[in-house]
Design a protein around this motif. Structure first.
Motif, PDB file in Angstrom:
ATOM      1  N   VAL A 159       0.871  -1.180   0.000  1.00 42.14           N
ATOM      2  CA  VAL A 159       0.000   0.000   0.000  1.00 42.14           C
ATOM      3  C   VAL A 159       0.909   1.232   0.000  1.00 42.14           C
ATOM      4  N   ALA A 160       0.701   2.110  -0.980  1.00 42.92           N
ATOM      5  CA  ALA A 160       1.564   3.289  -1.107  1.00 42.92           C
ATOM      6  C   ALA A 160       1.061   4.380  -0.175  1.00 42.92           C
ATOM      7  N   LEU A 161       1.907   4.783   0.762  1.00 40.91           N
ATOM      8  CA  LEU A 161       1.496   5.739   1.799  1.00 40.91           C
ATOM      9  C   LEU A 161       2.372   6.977   1.743  1.00 40.91           C
ATOM     10  N   LYS A 162       1.714   8.082   1.574  1.00 41.41           N
ATOM     11  CA  LYS A 162       2.445   9.349   1.445  1.00 41.41           C
ATOM     12  C   LYS A 162       3.292   9.628   2.686  1.00 41.41           C
ATOM     13  N   GLY A 163       4.556   9.927   2.466  1.00 42.30           N
ATOM     14  CA  GLY A 163       5.442  10.291   3.569  1.00 42.30           C
ATOM     15  C   GLY A 163       5.838   9.127   4.457  1.00 42.30           C
ATOM     16  N   VAL A 164       5.370   7.909   4.151  1.00 47.10           N
ATOM     17  CA  VAL A 164       5.691   6.754   4.996  1.00 47.10           C
ATOM     18  C   VAL A 164       6.606   5.786   4.244  1.00 47.10           C
ATOM     19  N   GLU A 187      -3.498   1.820  -3.809  1.00 50.78           N
ATOM     20  CA  GLU A 187      -3.861   3.110  -3.190  1.00 50.78           C
ATOM     21  C   GLU A 187      -4.655   2.846  -1.916  1.00 50.78           C
ATOM     22  N   THR A 188      -4.527   3.708  -0.921  1.00 50.34           N
ATOM     23  CA  THR A 188      -5.353   3.551   0.281  1.00 50.34           C
ATOM     24  C   THR A 188      -6.813   3.832  -0.074  1.00 50.34           C
ATOM     25  N   MET A 189      -7.685   3.002   0.475  1.00 50.02           N
ATOM     26  CA  MET A 189      -9.119   3.181   0.223  1.00 50.02           C
ATOM     27  C   MET A 189      -9.801   3.642   1.501  1.00 50.02           C
ATOM     28  N   PRO A 190     -10.819   4.475   1.378  1.00 51.38           N
ATOM     29  CA  PRO A 190     -11.462   5.052   2.570  1.00 51.38           C
ATOM     30  C   PRO A 190     -12.440   4.089   3.234  1.00 51.38           C
ATOM     31  N   LEU A 191     -11.906   3.012   3.845  1.00 52.55           N
ATOM     32  CA  LEU A 191     -12.751   1.986   4.451  1.00 52.55           C
ATOM     33  C   LEU A 191     -12.546   1.940   5.955  1.00 52.55           C
ATOM     34  N   GLY A 192     -13.574   2.208   6.716  1.00 52.16           N
ATOM     35  CA  GLY A 192     -13.517   2.052   8.169  1.00 52.16           C
ATOM     36  C   GLY A 192     -12.830   3.213   8.874  1.00 52.16           C
ATOM     37  N   GLU A 193     -13.238   3.390  10.124  1.00 50.89           N
ATOM     38  CA  GLU A 193     -12.613   4.436  10.944  1.00 50.89           C
ATOM     39  C   GLU A 193     -11.216   3.987  11.345  1.00 50.89           C
ATOM     40  N   ILE A 194     -10.255   4.852  11.166  1.00 46.99           N
ATOM     41  CA  ILE A 194      -8.908   4.603  11.677  1.00 46.99           C
ATOM     42  C   ILE A 194      -8.533   5.823  12.498  1.00 46.99           C
ATOM     43  N   GLU A 195      -7.384   5.764  13.181  1.00 45.03           N
ATOM     44  CA  GLU A 195      -7.060   6.923  14.015  1.00 45.03           C
ATOM     45  C   GLU A 195      -6.466   8.089  13.214  1.00 45.03           C
ATOM     46  N   GLY A 196      -5.772   7.776  12.113  1.00 41.37           N
ATOM     47  CA  GLY A 196      -5.081   8.832  11.365  1.00 41.37           C
ATOM     48  C   GLY A 196      -5.995   9.565  10.398  1.00 41.37           C
ATOM     49  N   ASP A 197      -5.389  10.480   9.646  1.00 37.09           N
ATOM     50  CA  ASP A 197      -6.107  11.253   8.648  1.00 37.09           C
ATOM     51  C   ASP A 197      -5.807  10.639   7.278  1.00 37.09           C
ATOM     52  N   ARG A 198      -6.864  10.171   6.590  1.00 37.19           N
ATOM     53  CA  ARG A 198      -6.612   9.487   5.324  1.00 37.19           C
ATOM     54  C   ARG A 198      -6.079  10.404   4.240  1.00 37.19           C
ATOM     55  N   THR A 199      -6.470  11.664   4.294  1.00 35.71           N
ATOM     56  CA  THR A 199      -5.973  12.559   3.245  1.00 35.71           C
ATOM     57  C   THR A 199      -4.454  12.698   3.377  1.00 35.71           C
ATOM     58  N   ALA A 200      -3.950  12.526   4.614  1.00 42.47           N
ATOM     59  CA  ALA A 200      -2.508  12.634   4.822  1.00 42.47           C
ATOM     60  C   ALA A 200      -1.801  11.402   4.249  1.00 42.47           C
ATOM     61  N   GLN A 201      -2.482  10.249   4.214  1.00 48.30           N
ATOM     62  CA  GLN A 201      -1.839   9.003   3.755  1.00 48.30           C
ATOM     63  C   GLN A 201      -1.959   8.789   2.260  1.00 48.30           C
TER      64      GLN A 201
END
Ligand code: SAM
Length: 328
Positions: A159-164, A187-201
């Motif tokens: 999974v390609a993660l921005k800045g990670v 690409e990260t998909m917007p599935l489920g609540e996570i603690e981080g900000d998805r737009t950042a990932q």
């Protein structure tokens, strides 16, 4: 089974558990509540359901989760499904984080599995633990090399993660080339609540591909696995690289898949809420006729596609359920 848009449904993904021994930051919250055991189908029920799908024309099964290899006695199911290869079923595969793969590689091969997908977002031990929260890279690498030694073809899912991990894609390509693995970027998909900000990932793969093309010779390939990835061949390594781009390039038009959760809920689309409760039918009826009817009725409702969006105005997940529930 043909859906209302003329797509032939031949591929079933089966999540055999919602539990996982990792807590990947983009996938789960650290403190997850898992399903009560009574809601979860037994291995025999899962086998019966898979048999019904095979009877209706499914030729490819992927076992997934959660982490499929943490489900107790999962090999009983995999062996039983493996026995159906050549009798309607053409391929049995698995997606795993490989933490348990060192002890399962040989039995999987013996059951008839020939290809597996392993999720590995980084080769850096510290980054691996930061992403998975609970994982140790040594165990995953041991599992991957055990699979290779057992003769399983390995595809790495990253999974390609921005800045990670975006600076590690070249390293991953070279490592996969060295060991004979194909690589698939997701690409990260917007599935489920996570603690981080998805737009950042979120890192669009269109951008990643353009960057890679400066360093590697990429040639589009006709290769297809029946999944959503589009492949290119890397001239320098001779291996393939796949791109799964649910956000930058909608892949729904060729969708041949449906997904079964470990509670017997059938999702006709990863990105939509509509689902069919097959467990109720399964537990009510001893014969399979009603089950076959229920599956066909669900396929007749398969939606045209999903409409994931990630941007600053859409910070909430597109769907409340996590990937670990529907099965990746
Ligand atoms: N535990 C197994 C594994 O690690 O491969 C199987 C299940 S996991 C949910 C399947 C795949 O989904 C993994 O490659 C994981 O990286 C990916 N995944 C999970 N959540 C995701 C998300 N929100 N966006 C994109 N991929 C995701």
């Amino acid at each position: 089974m043909r859906d209302p848009f003329g797509r032939n449904i031949t591929y079933l993904r089966v999540s055999v558990t919602d539990r996982c021994d990792f807590r990947c930051v983009y996938c789960m919250a650290e403190d997850m509540t898992f399903l009560p055991k009574a809601d979860i189908l037994s291995l025999e029920e899962l086998e019966r359901l898979c048999g019904a799908f095979i009877a209706l024309g499914v030729t490819k099964l992927r076992i997934t989760g959660g982490e499929p290899l943490v489900r107790r006695d999962v090999m009983r199911l995999i062996d039983a499904l493996g026995a159906r290869l050549g009798h309607g079923l053409e391929e049995l595969t698995l997606t795993t984080n490989a933490s348990q793969l060192a002890r399962f590689a040989e039995p999987l091969r013996a059951a008839g599995v020939r290809r597996i997908n392993v999720s590995l977002d980084t080769l850096n031990a510290a980054t691996f633990t930061a992403i998975t929260r609970w994982g140790r890279i040594e165990r995953t690498l041991d599992g991957i090399f055990a699979a290779k030694a057992a003769g399983l073809a390995v595809k790495i899912n990253m999974v390609a993660l921005k800045g990670v991990n975006e600076d590690e894609i070249d390293t991953m390509i070279a490592w996969c080339g060295e060991h004979g693995f194909d690589l698939c970027l997701i690409e990260t998909m917007p599935l489920g609540e996570i603690e981080g900000d998805r737009t950042a990932q979120y890192l669009p793969l269109s951008l990643v591909r353009a960057r890679l093309a400066r360093r590697w010779t990429l040639t589009p390939s006709e290769y297809r696995t029946g999944g959503p990835a589009r492949y290119e061949t890397i001239g320098e390594t001779g291996r393939r690289i796949g791109f799964i781009t649910p956000l930058t390039h909608n892949f729904c038009e060729s969708c041949n898949r449906v997904r079964l959760t470990c509670t017997g809920t059938l999702f006709m689309c990863l990105g939509q809420e509509d689902a069919a409760d097959l467990r109720a039918v399964l537990r009510r009826e001893t014969g399979d006729d009603a089950l076959l009817d229920a599956i066909q009725a669900a396929i007749a409702r398969k939606p045209k596609g999903h409409d994931f969006i990630i941007d600053r105005d859409h910070r909430r997940p597109a769907l409340a359920r996590h990937m670990s529930m529907t099965g990746g």
